[in-house]
Design an enzyme around this catalytic site. Structure first.
Site, PDB file in Angstrom:
ATOM      1  NE  ARG A 155      -1.093  -4.319   0.958  1.00 38.22           N
ATOM      2  CZ  ARG A 155       0.373  -4.409   1.298  1.00 38.22           C
ATOM      3  NH1 ARG A 155       1.260  -4.907   0.710  1.00 38.22           N
ATOM      4  NH2 ARG A 155       0.372  -4.339   2.870  1.00 38.22           N
TER       5      ARG A 155
ATOM      6  CB  SER B  53      -7.066  -2.861   3.744  1.00 38.17           C
ATOM      7  OG  SER B  53      -6.460  -3.266   5.038  1.00 38.17           O
TER       8      SER B  53
ATOM      9  CD  GLU C 172      -4.975  -2.963   0.120  1.00 34.58           C
ATOM     10  OE1 GLU C 172      -4.743  -4.011   0.750  1.00 34.58           O
ATOM     11  OE2 GLU C 172      -4.484  -1.864   0.801  1.00 34.58           O
TER      12      GLU C 172
END
EC number: 1.3.1.98
Length: 310
Positions: A179, A228, A298
């Site tokens: 990520r 998320s 995130e």
């Protein structure tokens, strides 16, 4: 909150500008959470040449940030000083396939990349069908789902640096990790090329349907959310840690941890950015106290914080 209007000076320094430059433009409508303050200036370039021209004339002391469709973003209530650049589909949203290569502009939705590949009977990009966001965001954070990530399919990406110079970055240049991309954060991605694999149209469609069904079943896709919230720690799942810490359904002001999937925060009605960010930090504190694991955001949080959560 509003900022001094810098757009007259910018326009005077850029007489050949073709894109749209607006002062004190609200950003909340441009994000999935529907919260946050304004951009001191919001620029929507007409195309790559216009973007390069703008960057080459933008004073170095003026802060600059590029956003996409705001699906993975919290804009704080005080807004953003400087210039926010937003690439629009009209100039940056093209997708097409040529042989086994899929080209996509940075403003193209990830879902559209999967659809373009499928129409060309190319597999390997089905995972994009379930990712809410644009190609630019996928490049910046190595977006992934269902066991695959952007790094697994990317050939190269085109970007412009802070001075307006065009660059092409190969897969290795992106320095991908979970990520994250280690590429210069000042770069603005404008397009990318992906490699697909010839596959049966029925098999491709079946994978895409599976991705969509899972998302509809497990995620609050009809809420004002940002996807998320926290990265999965190594060998663990963020949602399991959040659930074990008793945070499912937890509220701060108008923000709530989703009952459906507790790694999603939602704006139930009138949340502020401060509500959402404070809720996220509360979740992190409770997870750390319960498991000893410190969750990492995130979702990107940008701008000036001005109001405490209610």
């Amino acid at each position: 909150m509003s900022f001094p209007d810098i757009t007259p000076d910018l326009k005077a320094a850029m007489p050949s500008l073709r894109g749209r430059l607006l002062g004190n433009e609200p950003l909340a409508p441009l994000t999935w959470f529907r919260v946050g303050g304004p951009a001191q200036a919001l620029f929507t370039p007409a195309d790559e040449d216009d973007l390069g021209y703008f960057l080459s004339r933008l004073p170095t002391e003026v802060p600059m940030l590029c956003i996409g469709v705001g699906s993975n973003l919290i804009v704080r209530d005080g807004g953003l000083p400087g210039v926010v650049i937003r690439l629009a589909p009209r100039g940056f949203g093209d997708t097409r396939a040529d042989g086994e290569i899929v080209y996509a502009g940075a403003a193209a939705l990830d879902k559209r990349v999967a659809e373009t590949a499928a129409a060309a009977k190319l597999g390997g990009l089905e995972f994009y069908f379930g990712i809410p966001g644009t190609v630019g965001g996928a490049l910046r954070m190595n977006a992934g789902a269902n066991g695959r990530e952007t790094k697994d399919a990317l050939i190269d990406a085109t970007a412009f640096d802070r001075s307006g110079n065009r660059r092409v970055l190969g897969n290795a240049d992106m320095q991908f990790s979970y990520r994250h991309s280690g590429a210069d954060p000042a770069l603005i991605f404008t397009s990318a090329r992906f490699r697909g694999t010839p596959a049966s149209p029925d098999a491709i469609r079946a994978k895409m349907n599976e991705v969509q069904a899972h998302r509809e079943l497990a995620q609050p896709v009809r809420e004002k959310t940002g996807g998320s919230t926290f990265k999965n720690p190594p060998d663990n799942s963020a949602w399991k840690l959040i659930d074990a810490a008793g945070c499912r359904g937890l509220r701060v002001g108008g923000a709530q941890v989703s009952e459906m999937h507790c790694n999603f925060l939602i704006n139930t009605s009138d949340a502020t950015a401060a509500d959402i960010e404070t809720l996220g930090e509360t979740v992190r504190e409770r997870v750390k106290a319960q498991s000893g694991i410190e969750l990492q955001w995130e979702i990107k949080r940008i701008g000036v914080a001005v109001d405490a959560a209610r």
